[in-house]
Design an enzyme around this catalytic site. Structure first.
Site, PDB file in Angstrom:
ATOM      1  N   LYS A 114      -6.690  -8.137   9.889  1.00  0.00           N
ATOM      2  CA  LYS A 114      -7.614  -8.628  10.159  1.00  0.00           C
ATOM      3  C   LYS A 114      -8.413  -9.262   8.768  1.00  0.00           C
ATOM      4  CE  LYS A 114      -8.683  -3.105   9.948  1.00  0.00           C
ATOM      5  NZ  LYS A 114      -7.365  -3.585   9.906  1.00  0.00           N
TER       6      LYS A 114
ATOM      7  N   ARG B  26     -14.696   2.667  11.825  1.00  0.00           N
ATOM      8  CA  ARG B  26     -13.131   3.466  11.842  1.00  0.00           C
ATOM      9  C   ARG B  26     -12.953   4.783  12.702  1.00  0.00           C
ATOM     10  NH1 ARG B  26     -11.086  -0.030   6.694  1.00  0.00           N
ATOM     11  NH2 ARG B  26      -9.117   1.097   6.839  1.00  0.00           N
TER      12      ARG B  26
ATOM     13  N   ARG C  69       4.289  -6.072   0.598  1.00  0.00           N
ATOM     14  CA  ARG C  69       2.514  -6.110  -0.233  1.00  0.00           C
ATOM     15  C   ARG C  69       2.998  -5.775  -0.723  1.00  0.00           C
ATOM     16  NH1 ARG C  69      -3.010  -5.171   3.599  1.00  0.00           N
ATOM     17  NH2 ARG C  69      -3.163  -3.481   3.197  1.00  0.00           N
TER      18      ARG C  69
ATOM     19  N   ARG D 126      -1.232  -2.928  -4.698  1.00  0.00           N
ATOM     20  CA  ARG D 126      -2.271  -1.750  -4.035  1.00  0.00           C
ATOM     21  C   ARG D 126      -2.052  -0.445  -4.102  1.00  0.00           C
ATOM     22  NH1 ARG D 126      -5.655  -3.789   0.981  1.00  0.00           N
ATOM     23  NH2 ARG D 126      -5.896  -1.931   1.838  1.00  0.00           N
TER      24      ARG D 126
ATOM     25  N   ARG E 117      -2.286   6.636   6.053  1.00  0.00           N
ATOM     26  CA  ARG E 117      -4.004   5.798   7.107  1.00  0.00           C
ATOM     27  C   ARG E 117      -3.944   5.587   7.962  1.00  0.00           C
ATOM     28  NH1 ARG E 117      -2.987   0.728   2.754  1.00  0.00           N
ATOM     29  NH2 ARG E 117      -4.600  -0.245   4.157  1.00  0.00           N
TER      30      ARG E 117
HETATM   31  P1  AMP Z   1      -8.259  -1.340   4.239  1.00  0.00           P
HETATM   32  O1  AMP Z   1      -9.111  -2.313   2.699  1.00  0.00           O
HETATM   33  O2  AMP Z   1      -9.901  -1.843   5.140  1.00  0.00           O
HETATM   34  O3  AMP Z   1      -7.119  -1.316   5.105  1.00  0.00           O
HETATM   35  O4  AMP Z   1      -9.074  -0.243   3.526  1.00  0.00           O
HETATM   36  C1  AMP Z   1      -8.923   0.499   2.459  1.00  0.00           C
HETATM   37  C2  AMP Z   1      -9.430   1.927   2.275  1.00  0.00           C
HETATM   38  O5  AMP Z   1     -10.752   2.025   2.030  1.00  0.00           O
HETATM   39  C3  AMP Z   1      -9.011   2.731   3.494  1.00  0.00           C
HETATM   40  O6  AMP Z   1      -7.561   3.130   3.772  1.00  0.00           O
HETATM   41  C4  AMP Z   1     -10.101   4.102   3.169  1.00  0.00           C
HETATM   42  O7  AMP Z   1      -9.665   5.199   2.063  1.00  0.00           O
HETATM   43  C5  AMP Z   1     -11.186   2.886   2.790  1.00  0.00           C
HETATM   44  N1  AMP Z   1     -12.225   2.345   4.140  1.00  0.00           N
HETATM   45  C6  AMP Z   1     -12.686   0.813   4.036  1.00  0.00           C
HETATM   46  N2  AMP Z   1     -13.206   1.497   5.362  1.00  0.00           N
HETATM   47  C7  AMP Z   1     -13.519   2.812   6.061  1.00  0.00           C
HETATM   48  C8  AMP Z   1     -14.437   2.523   6.974  1.00  0.00           C
HETATM   49  N3  AMP Z   1     -15.150   1.840   7.193  1.00  0.00           N
HETATM   50  N4  AMP Z   1     -14.488   4.223   6.605  1.00  0.00           N
HETATM   51  C9  AMP Z   1     -13.366   4.868   6.271  1.00  0.00           C
HETATM   52  N5  AMP Z   1     -13.176   4.657   5.150  1.00  0.00           N
HETATM   53  C10 AMP Z   1     -12.696   3.250   4.593  1.00  0.00           C
END
Ligand code: AMP
Length: 190
Positions: free
Chosen positions: A13, A88, A127, A133, A144
């Site tokens: 994404k 989400r 990654r 990360r 996740r």
């Molecule tokens: P991402 O970079 O989108 O994979 O997000 C990394 C982490 O940030 C996720 O595993 C959640 O802990 C938190 N996070 C990001 N976006 C959201 C969201 N819309 N709702 C809840 N947690 C989020």
């Protein structure tokens, strides 16, 4: 155009959102990027979410909804946004519909990147080795993925019923996926 890039963690994404920003001048709203920036800055928000994120759990809805609300005016001024990693949960999807309808806007299209679990795990291992990360470690990644399956994937029928869902094969190269996305977006009437 308001577009949601939908898919599990490591589906591509962020990569595709950044390419669309360059190619089409769209604005990317990534709640994950916003939260990571808060952690790096050491702000109270960053302190609050860093453990949650490291474990791989979702941060509370009110926090991410507030982040999007704050960022929407700039996206609006640019003619729309790419929502990357948001919504989400059902509550986030409802809040987004509300926020957009106040601006007489709406989600135009939801692009779902389909990648099978085995490929996701392989991408994350790579990654983690390259970028380190914290939440890409195998245990957090499991959490996740489970959060995606339990709380995020259930949004798909909602968008499908609205006729907004387009499925994209996310297993190819970045360029192949980009071409599929471009073809899909070129067919969307706003
Ligand atoms: P991402 O970079 O989108 O994979 O997000 C990394 C982490 O940030 C996720 O595993 C959640 O802990 C938190 N996070 C990001 N976006 C959201 C969201 N819309 N709702 C809840 N947690 C989020």
């Amino acid at each position: 155009m308001n577009l949601i890039l939908f898919g599990p963690p490591a589906a591509g994404k962020g990569t595709q959102a950044k390419r669309l920003v360059e190619a089409r001048g769209m604005v990317q709203l990534s709640t994950g990027d916003m939260l990571r920036a808060a952690i790096v800055s050491g702000s109270p928000l960053g302190l609050k979410v860093s453990d949650i994120m490291e474990r791989g759990d979702l941060v509370p809805d009110d926090i991410v909804i507030a982040l999007i609300e704050e960022a929407l005016p700039a996206a609006d001024a640019a003619g729309g946004a790419i929502f990357d990693g948001f919504p989400r949960t059902v509550a986030q999807a409802e809040a987004l519909d509300d926020m957009l309808s106040h601006k007489r806007a709406r989600i135009d299209v939801v692009l779902r990147l389909r990648v099978d679990d085995e490929a996701l795990v392989a991408r994350i291992v790579k990654r983690f080795a390259e970028q380190g990360r914290a939440d890409d470690n195998p245990d957090s990644f499991k959490v996740r993925l489970a959060a995606y399956n339990a709380q995020t994937a259930p949004l798909l029928p909602h968008y499908r019923a609205q006729g907004k869902l387009i499925e994209v094969d996310g297993m190819g190269t970045v360029e192949q996926v980009a071409r599929e996305i471009d073809a899909a977006l070129d067919g969307v009437r706003v």
